[in-house]
Design an enzyme around this catalytic site. Structure first.
Site, PDB file in Angstrom:
ATOM      1  N   ASP A 139      -2.603   6.288  -5.566  1.00 17.18           N
ATOM      2  CA  ASP A 139      -2.846   5.414  -4.420  1.00 17.18           C
ATOM      3  C   ASP A 139      -3.134   3.994  -4.877  1.00 17.18           C
ATOM      4  OD1 ASP A 139      -3.353   4.579  -1.796  1.00 17.18           O
ATOM      5  OD2 ASP A 139      -5.475   5.090  -1.935  1.00 17.18           O
ATOM      6  N   ASP A 149       0.821  -1.217   0.000  1.00 16.45           N
ATOM      7  CA  ASP A 149       0.000   0.000   0.000  1.00 16.45           C
ATOM      8  C   ASP A 149       0.850   1.260   0.000  1.00 16.45           C
ATOM      9  OD1 ASP A 149      -2.093   1.783   0.190  1.00 16.45           O
ATOM     10  OD2 ASP A 149      -2.264   1.576   2.347  1.00 16.45           O
TER      11      ASP A 149
END
Length: 471
Positions: free
Chosen positions: A349, A128
Site C-alpha cells: 500500500d 494511491d
C-alpha cells in the site's frame, strides 16, 4: 448521509464511456516511449506546505495511518471475497509521471502533477494503490459571471466552463445506471441528459459529491513529447468535507479496479506500471516517476518477482507472504496471519506510511528487534501507536539484525535498516511498525517500500522489486 464502503480517497477515472482510453491519431506510434508522472515531494512549493519539525512530520504520518487503517478495515469487512479478472489487460507502449513524497494529513503520501482539460488546467493528485477512483475539485454549471468563490487554502479547482473538451455523462446512460454503481452513482435522473452524479463517503466521515464527466488528459512521454487522452472519465467533485481533502486537489486511483487509472493505463501499455519511492525525508527537489510501460528490468537487472494476488482482498494488491525472519531466524508466526484466502493476508500500500502488523506477527517482531537495542535508553513519545522509540546517540545500523519478508515462492524482500528503524527527531529513532487487530491484514507501507523499484505486472500477476536509489 449513508456511509459508503470507500477507499480513503476518491478518484477521478481515466477511462472513456465504453471503458477504454481514446487517443488522437498520430503519424507514428505515440506509445513507443515510457509514459510517466512526476511524484511530488511533501515540501514541494506546489503543495503550499511549510516544512515542520521531523517529530511533527512523524506525528502527521501516524495520524494518517490511523485514518487509513480504519478505511482498509472497513473496505475489507464489506468487500473481502470479491473476485476480478486481469485477463483482458493487453497492448503495449509506455508513459511515466513524475513522483515525489508528500504528507497528506489523512490520506496518501505521494503526489503526482496532473493536467486536464482544453486548454490544460494543472492539479496535484494523491497517487494511491489503495484507491480505485480518480477525482478532482471542480466548479460546474457556472460561467465567469456566476461561479461561486470557493476558499480551498491555495488548492486548485477545475473550472469546467474554461474547457472546450468537458462533456458530462448522462444519467440515463448504461455507464451511469450500471457500470458506475460501485462508484456510488446516484439514481436520481430528472431528465435524460442530467449529469450522472455521485455521493461518496468515507469511514473517517469525509465525503465528496460531484458528477462524472469525460475530459481530455495531457501526459508526457520520456522522449519529451506530450500526448492527449480523449474522452477520459473523471470525477468532478463540487462539494467535499473532512481532513482527507486538506492538502491535495484530488486523487489518482491506482488500485485494481476496471475504472482505476493504473488498470486502464496498463491496458494500453503492456499491462505494467512501476514506481520508486524516494526516502520520505529526502530533499524537496528529489524527484522520481510513476511509470506506465517500458522495461524496468533494463535498469534493475537484479529484479526479483513474486506472485501478485489481485481481486481477492478488495481492490488492494496482495502478496503471498510465508513468514518474517530477523537476523536470519524465522519467527514463530501462525500461518493464518498470511492466509490471503482466509482472515489474514498481506497488501502492498503506497498510502500507508508505517508497516502494520496484525497482533500475532507484531509481538514477535517487536520482541526480536528490541532485544538488539537494550543498551539504548527507551523514550516515551506521544506519537500514537508507535510503541518503541529510543535515544539514538551512538547508534549504528550494524547493531540491528536484518529484517526480511519471505514470500511463499521463495523470494525474499530485505529492506534497508532505515526503513524499519526510522528517524523521529534529532537523536531519536523509533521502530517503524504499528499493531493492528487480528483478524486483519498486514500492510507493507511506503517507508518499508522506499529506495526500491516496484513493478506491478497486471498481465503476468507478478510483483517485481529491486533495490534502487530512485534517482
Amino acid at each position: 448521509m449513508k456511509s459508503r464502503p470507500a477507499s480513503l480517497l476518491l478518484l477521478f477515472f481515466l477511462v472513456s464511456v465504453n471503458g477504454f482510453f481514446s487517443i488522437p491519431v498520430f503519424s507514428e506510434n505515440p506509445w513507443n516511449n515510457t509514459m510517466r508522472f512526476e511524484l511530488i515531494h511533501r515540501h514541494s512549493p506546489e503543495l503550499s506546505m511549510r516544512p515542520k519539525t521531523q517529530l511533527d512530520r512523524i506525528k502527521e504520518l501516524v495520524h494518517s495511518d490511523n485514518v487509513r487503517q480504519q478505511m482498509i478495515s472497513h473496505k475489507l469487512k464489506l468487500g473481502r471475497g470479491l473476485r476480478r479478472m486481469a485477463s483482458e489487460i493487453r497492448s503495449s507502449g509506455s508513459m511515466a509521471i513524475p513522483l515525489r513524497s508528500g504528507a497528506d494529513r489523512g490520506i496518501g503520501q505521494y503526489f503526482v502533477s496532473f493536467r486536464v482539460g482544453t486548454p490544460v488546467q494543472k492539479f496535484v493528485l494523491i497517487a494511491d494503490t489503495g484507491s480505485d477512483l480518480t477525482w478532482m475539485n471542480c466548479n460546474y454549471g457556472c460561467d465567469n459571471n456566476n461561479c461561486p468563490k470557493r476558499r480551498l487554502h491555495h488548492r486548485r479547482i477545475f473550472h469546467a466552463h474554461h474547457s472546450s473538451s468537458f462533456k458530462t455523462v448522462p444519467c440515463f446512460s448504461k455507464i451511469c445506471k450500471v457500470d458506475l454503481m460501485k462508484m456510488f452513482s446516484l439514481t436520481r435522473c430528472p431528465t435524460p441528459m442530467t449529469p450522472c452524479a455521485y455521493d461518496y463517503s468515507y469511514s473517517d466521515e469525509s465525503s465528496a459529491q460531484g458528477i462524472f464527466v469525460n475530459e481530455t488528459v495531457t501526459v508526457g512521454l520520456t522522449n519529451g513529447r506530450k500526448i492527449r487522452l480523449h474522452d477520459v472519465l473523471i470525477g468532478c467533485s463540487e462539494t467535499f468535507r473532512g481532513r482527507a481533502f486538506s492538502v491535495a486537489d484530488g486523487v489518482m486511483g491506482l488500485g485494481y479496479n476496471k475504472y482505476s487509472f493504473a488498470v486502464k493505463a496498463a491496458e494500453m501499455l503492456g499491462g505494467k506500471f512501476s514506481y520508486c519511492l524516494v526516502d520520505h525525508l529526502s530533499p524537496s527537489d528529489l524527484t522520481n516517476y510513476l511509470s506506465f510501460g517500458g522495461s524496468t528490468t533494463v535498469v534493475a537487472k537484479n529484479m526479483q518477482y513474486t506472485k501478485l494476488v489481485v481481486g481477492v482482498i478488495d481492490s488492494f494488491y496482495a502478496v503471498n507472504v510465508a513468514g518474517i525472519s530477523i537476523g536470519g531466524k524465522m519467527l514463530n508466526i501462525p500461518f493464518k496471519v498470511w492466509d490471503v484466502g482466509g482472515a489474514g493476508g498481506t497488501i502492498i500500500d503506497s498510502g500507508s506510511s508505517l508497516t502494520l502488523l496484525t497482533e500475532p506477527a507484531y509481538h514477535p517482531v517487536m520482541a526480536a528487534l528490541k532485544a538488539a537495542l537494550t543498551k539504548f535508553q527507551s523514550l516515551e513519545l506521544d506519537i500514537g501507536p508507535v510503541e518503541f522509540c529510543f535515544n539514538s546517540t551512538g547508534f549504528d545500523e550494524s547493531v540491528m539484525p536484518r529484517f526480511a519478508f519471505h514470500f511463499a515462492d521463495g523470494v525474499r524482500f530485505e529492506p534497508p535498516v532505515k526503513s524499519y528503524v526510522i528517524d523521529a527527531a534529532d537523536g531519536i529513532k523509533c521502530l517503524g511498525f504499528a499493531s493492528t487487530d487480528w483478524p486483519g491484514t498486514v500492510v507493507i507501507g511506503n517507508i518499508m517500500q522506499q529506495n526500491h523499484l516496484w513493478e506491478f505486472d497486471l498481465v503476468g500477476n507478478k510483483l517485481g522489486f529491486a533495490p534502487s536509489t530512485c534517482t
